[in-house]
Design an enzyme around this catalytic site. Structure first.
Site, mmCIF file in Angstrom:
data_model
loop_
_atom_site.group_PDB
_atom_site.id
_atom_site.type_symbol
_atom_site.label_atom_id
_atom_site.label_comp_id
_atom_site.label_asym_id
_atom_site.label_seq_id
_atom_site.Cartn_x
_atom_site.Cartn_y
_atom_site.Cartn_z
ATOM 1 N N GLU A 1 92.948 70.333 59.788
ATOM 2 C CA GLU A 1 93.804 69.176 59.508
ATOM 3 C C GLU A 1 93.114 68.356 58.421
ATOM 4 O O GLU A 1 91.953 67.995 58.562
ATOM 5 C CB GLU A 1 94.017 68.362 60.791
ATOM 6 C CG GLU A 1 94.632 66.996 60.596
ATOM 7 C CD GLU A 1 95.986 67.015 59.890
ATOM 8 O OE1 GLU A 1 96.865 67.804 60.299
ATOM 9 O OE2 GLU A 1 96.143 66.266 58.905
ATOM 10 N N ARG B 1 125.281 56.445 50.395
ATOM 11 C CA ARG B 1 126.360 57.038 49.602
ATOM 12 C C ARG B 1 127.571 57.451 50.428
ATOM 13 O O ARG B 1 128.636 57.703 49.887
ATOM 14 C CB ARG B 1 125.826 58.228 48.815
ATOM 15 C CG ARG B 1 125.272 59.355 49.654
ATOM 16 C CD ARG B 1 124.700 60.456 48.755
ATOM 17 N NE ARG B 1 124.037 61.487 49.544
ATOM 18 C CZ ARG B 1 123.451 62.550 49.026
ATOM 19 N NH1 ARG B 1 123.431 62.731 47.723
ATOM 20 N NH2 ARG B 1 122.872 63.444 49.804
ATOM 21 N N CYS C 1 107.197 58.724 64.787
ATOM 22 C CA CYS C 1 107.794 58.300 66.063
ATOM 23 C C CYS C 1 107.023 57.201 66.794
ATOM 24 O O CYS C 1 107.621 56.220 67.240
ATOM 25 C CB CYS C 1 107.892 59.481 67.039
ATOM 26 S SG CYS C 1 107.984 61.089 66.295
ATOM 27 N N TYR D 1 94.083 63.491 70.726
ATOM 28 C CA TYR D 1 94.510 64.781 70.157
ATOM 29 C C TYR D 1 93.305 65.647 69.812
ATOM 30 O O TYR D 1 93.277 66.833 70.089
ATOM 31 C CB TYR D 1 95.367 64.538 68.912
ATOM 32 C CG TYR D 1 96.844 64.500 69.237
ATOM 33 C CD1 TYR D 1 97.670 65.559 68.892
ATOM 34 C CD2 TYR D 1 97.409 63.424 69.912
ATOM 35 C CE1 TYR D 1 99.014 65.549 69.203
ATOM 36 C CE2 TYR D 1 98.745 63.396 70.227
ATOM 37 C CZ TYR D 1 99.548 64.456 69.866
ATOM 38 O OH TYR D 1 100.868 64.441 70.190
ATOM 39 N N GLY E 1 115.077 61.163 53.036
ATOM 40 C CA GLY E 1 114.798 62.523 53.461
ATOM 41 C C GLY E 1 113.336 62.897 53.318
ATOM 42 O O GLY E 1 112.526 62.135 52.774
ATOM 43 N N THR F 1 102.511 63.522 61.533
ATOM 44 C CA THR F 1 103.445 62.450 61.208
ATOM 45 C C THR F 1 103.816 61.637 62.437
ATOM 46 O O THR F 1 103.780 60.406 62.425
ATOM 47 C CB THR F 1 104.726 63.052 60.588
ATOM 48 O OG1 THR F 1 104.369 63.743 59.393
ATOM 49 C CG2 THR F 1 105.745 61.970 60.268
ATOM 50 N N CYS F 2 104.175 62.310 63.523
ATOM 51 C CA CYS F 2 104.716 61.615 64.696
ATOM 52 C C CYS F 2 103.762 60.537 65.203
ATOM 53 O O CYS F 2 104.150 59.396 65.415
ATOM 54 C CB CYS F 2 105.024 62.625 65.796
ATOM 55 S SG CYS F 2 105.555 61.833 67.314
ATOM 56 N N TYR G 1 118.086 58.827 59.945
ATOM 57 C CA TYR G 1 117.270 58.278 61.035
ATOM 58 C C TYR G 1 116.368 57.142 60.543
ATOM 59 O O TYR G 1 116.340 56.060 61.119
ATOM 60 C CB TYR G 1 116.327 59.360 61.574
ATOM 61 C CG TYR G 1 116.898 60.383 62.500
ATOM 62 C CD1 TYR G 1 116.715 60.280 63.876
ATOM 63 C CD2 TYR G 1 117.559 61.497 62.020
ATOM 64 C CE1 TYR G 1 117.177 61.250 64.743
ATOM 65 C CE2 TYR G 1 118.026 62.481 62.875
ATOM 66 C CZ TYR G 1 117.832 62.346 64.244
ATOM 67 O OH TYR G 1 118.286 63.311 65.097
ATOM 68 N N SER H 1 102.121 67.799 65.697
ATOM 69 C CA SER H 1 102.672 68.090 67.026
ATOM 70 C C SER H 1 102.699 69.593 67.305
ATOM 71 O O SER H 1 102.281 70.049 68.377
ATOM 72 C CB SER H 1 104.099 67.544 67.120
ATOM 73 O OG SER H 1 104.095 66.152 66.895
HETATM 74 P P1 NDP Z 1 117.698 62.142 56.777
HETATM 75 O O1 NDP Z 1 117.867 63.500 56.216
HETATM 76 O O2 NDP Z 1 118.045 61.892 58.194
HETATM 77 O O3 NDP Z 1 118.467 61.080 55.867
HETATM 78 C C1 NDP Z 1 118.300 61.056 54.489
HETATM 79 C C2 NDP Z 1 119.181 59.982 53.898
HETATM 80 O O4 NDP Z 1 118.968 59.938 52.493
HETATM 81 C C3 NDP Z 1 120.661 60.260 54.110
HETATM 82 O O5 NDP Z 1 121.332 59.061 54.316
HETATM 83 C C4 NDP Z 1 121.048 60.912 52.785
HETATM 84 O O6 NDP Z 1 122.396 60.748 52.478
HETATM 85 C C5 NDP Z 1 120.215 60.097 51.823
HETATM 86 N N1 NDP Z 1 120.028 60.830 50.571
HETATM 87 C C6 NDP Z 1 119.435 62.016 50.388
HETATM 88 N N2 NDP Z 1 119.499 62.376 49.085
HETATM 89 C C7 NDP Z 1 120.171 61.392 48.445
HETATM 90 C C8 NDP Z 1 120.573 61.185 47.095
HETATM 91 N N3 NDP Z 1 120.283 62.079 46.147
HETATM 92 N N4 NDP Z 1 121.258 60.072 46.787
HETATM 93 C C9 NDP Z 1 121.560 59.146 47.752
HETATM 94 N N5 NDP Z 1 121.196 59.293 49.038
HETATM 95 C C10 NDP Z 1 120.513 60.397 49.397
HETATM 96 O O7 NDP Z 1 116.187 61.795 56.464
HETATM 97 P P2 NDP Z 1 115.215 60.678 56.979
HETATM 98 O O8 NDP Z 1 114.325 60.445 55.827
HETATM 99 O O9 NDP Z 1 115.919 59.526 57.568
HETATM 100 O O10 NDP Z 1 114.453 61.415 58.158
HETATM 101 C C11 NDP Z 1 113.949 62.740 57.985
HETATM 102 C C12 NDP Z 1 114.044 63.517 59.254
HETATM 103 O O11 NDP Z 1 113.009 63.128 60.133
HETATM 104 C C13 NDP Z 1 115.319 63.295 60.064
HETATM 105 O O12 NDP Z 1 116.394 64.059 59.620
HETATM 106 C C14 NDP Z 1 114.876 63.690 61.438
HETATM 107 O O13 NDP Z 1 114.947 65.095 61.551
HETATM 108 C C15 NDP Z 1 113.442 63.230 61.472
HETATM 109 N N6 NDP Z 1 113.327 61.919 62.143
HETATM 110 C C16 NDP Z 1 113.614 61.815 63.454
HETATM 111 C C17 NDP Z 1 113.524 60.618 64.110
HETATM 112 C C18 NDP Z 1 113.875 60.520 65.551
HETATM 113 O O14 NDP Z 1 113.915 61.532 66.229
HETATM 114 N N7 NDP Z 1 114.181 59.329 66.068
HETATM 115 C C19 NDP Z 1 113.114 59.395 63.409
HETATM 116 C C20 NDP Z 1 112.856 59.604 62.019
HETATM 117 C C21 NDP Z 1 112.956 60.819 61.419
HETATM 118 P P3 NDP Z 1 123.501 61.841 52.983
HETATM 119 O O15 NDP Z 1 123.677 61.627 54.438
HETATM 120 O O16 NDP Z 1 124.668 61.517 52.147
HETATM 121 O O17 NDP Z 1 122.906 63.180 52.656
#
Ligand code: NDP
Length: 455
Positions: free
Chosen positions: A32, A195, A45, A96, A258, A39-40, A174, A12
């Site tokens: 690329e 957690r 997305c 794209y 994450g 990713t999107c 998310y 993007s």
């Molecule tokens: P997030 O960072 O949103 O969530 C990660 C999750 O993994 C959290 O629940 C976190 O828990 C958990 N986690 C991380 N480390 C550990 C650990 N060591 N043990 C247990 N649990 C853990 O990441 P996502 O993968 O969901 O998405 C990545 C990013 O991509 C998002 O933050 C967002 O910016 C983007 N995204 C946006 C979307 C949208 O706009 N609709 C859709 C999808 C992704 P805790 O909360 O406790 O840290």
């Protein structure tokens, strides 16, 4: 130099930056290695929303009975859905690539790595550039537990050969929340392991509580305050052991835990570009790295990892460097949505964040959407305004409910413009809608942040 600007990464941020810079007359190259749109478009997305919509149709088929329709819900064909999704993604990839071609950028379908501060190795060819942009994005990560390789990540979820019957999802960000809704909507039993006491850490507390209710109404089994300890295979089955000693059996275990910035093996250390502890490229507000001619944007900088932010950054940088229009973008009041079922959308501060700054008036409304008075589906909506008591500005808007993302986009304009509660109040509603609740909230639910103000 071969190029005025070379962009590493055709996602993007990179595509927008390369396209606009070329449009301003710059000699632009863009590399690329995987797929145009990043990713999107490919594993984020866009396909995600198509899968969310696929799940919604199942519920609508059931809900129609309440409106007099006699519809028999048949089985869902996962392979057909994935093939249709792949066709659409293929079409977008082409668009794209064509956008870049038409703008006059030179396209390299190869990996680019730094040789020296102005030279890149692009699939074996050496090219030089005055300025270089790192827009390589990120990738999903698994937790480092024994057997983690037996689980999938979001990249894999879009290409599953079969729809699993039982899915255990780890995380409650998310991706976890969105895929929990997708799989449940398509008929799987879903376990969500996280957690925190509530999902979606960082979001407004009322939203998080309403989401728990919504996930429960979808039949998703929640395992709050729990962590995975190990993952093992028993034939085709996966067994996930949790920190409370219990074990979950599933066909699929999904790490939604994450994403990490994609900075490995780019040669950034060779050219003195500083990374933070998480491996993200450190940038200033002009997207400059520690090397003044090297820039970075989008997920590789790990600030607000959202596609529209990346696009806005790419556009602003191209305008600043080549369009005689130096400008940055604001990361305040960026609206965002989680495409849970029903979706969540939010703009501005959560109640807890706003209360840190002083007293805030809180307005909350919870209701059954009109559609579900007849459908009989157990689905409630929640919407909420957070208003700074001194300035009376609306500093946060939050919604869980059907169409929340569509509604929030318009509200975000008002919030970015600094609208007050009185501005909301003098706006006439559109009836009958859920959105009108945002302009008819007259009774304050509570005041928060008073203790902070007294300090
Ligand atoms: P997030 O960072 O949103 O969530 C990660 C999750 O993994 C959290 O629940 C976190 O828990 C958990 N986690 C991380 N480390 C550990 C650990 N060591 N043990 C247990 N649990 C853990 O990441 P996502 O993968 O969901 O998405 C990545 C990013 O991509 C998002 O933050 C967002 O910016 C983007 N995204 C946006 C979307 C949208 O706009 N609709 C859709 C999808 C992704 P805790 O909360 O406790 O840290």
């Amino acid at each position: 130099m071969d190029f005025d600007l070379f962009v590493i990464g055709g996602g993007s941020a990179g595509v927008r930056c390369a396209r606009i810079a070329a449009g301003h007359g710059a000699r632009v190259g863009v590399a690329e290695e995987r797929f145009w749109g990043g990713t999107c478009v490919n594993v984020g997305c866009v396909p995600k929303k198509l899968l969310v919509q696929a799940g919604e149709y199942g519920a609508w088929a059931e809900d129609a009975a309440g409106f007099g329709w006699q519809i028999k819900k048949g089985p869902h064909d996962w392979a057909k859905l994935i093939a249709a999704k792949d066709r659409e993604i293929g079409r977008l990839n082409g668009i794209y690539k064509r956008l870049l071609d038409n703008a006059g950028a030179k396209i390299f379908e190869a990996r680019a790595t730094f040789v020296d501060p102005h030279m890149l190795d692009v699939g074996g060819e050496h090219v030089t550039a005055e300025r270089i942009v790192v827009a390589t994005g990120g990738h999903p990560v698994r937790l480092p537990i024994p057997g983690a390789e037996l689980g999938i990540i979001s990249d894999d979820a879009f290409y599953l050969p079969h729809m699993p019957k039982r899915v255990a999802i780890i995380g409650s960000g998310y991706i976890a929340v969105e895929f929990a809704g997708i799989f449940a909507g398509l008929g799987a039993h879903v376990d969500l392991v996280y957690r925190q006491p509530l999902p979606l850490r960082g979001f407004d507390m009322d939203l998080r509580e309403s989401l728990v209710e919504a996930l429960g109404a979808q039949g998703i089994t929640l395992h709050p305050g729990n962590r995975p300890v190990k993952l093992a295979a028993d034939g085709d089955e996966r067994v996930l052991t949790l920190s409370d000693g219990s074990a979950l059996s599933a066909d699929l275990v999904f790490f939604a835990t994450g994403r990490a910035p994609a900075t490995k093996d780019l040669g950034l250390d060779r050219v003195g570009v500083t990374l933070n502890e998480a491996g993200a490229v450190v940038v200033d507000q002009h997207l400059r790295t520690s090397q003044p001619h090297i820039y970075a944007m989008g997920d590789v900088t790990d600030r607000l990892n959202l596609t529209p932010v990346a696009i806005a950054e790419g556009h602003a940088l191209a305008d600043s460097l080549f369009g005689r229009n130096p400008r940055g973008i604001s990361l305040h009041n960026v609206p965002t949505a989680v495409f849970s079922t029903p979706p969540i959308a939010t703009c501005g501060l959560a109640e807890e964040q706003a209360a840190e700054h002083g007293p805030v008036d809180i307005y909350v409304s919870k209701f059954t959407p009109m559609r579900h008075t007849l459908s009989g589906r157990a689905r409630r909506s929640m919407l909420k305004l957070v208003v700074d008591q001194v300035s009376q500005k609306v500093v946060g808007a939050h919604m869980l409910g059907e169409d929340a993302p569509e509604i929030m986009q318009g509200l975000a304009i008002a919030i970015v413009m600094g609208a007050t509660k009185a501005d909301f109040d003098r706006t006439i509603g559109i009836h009958p809608t859920a959105a009108e609740e945002f302009v008819t909230l007259r009774t304050r639910t509570r005041v928060a942040g008073v203790a902070k103000a007294a300090e």
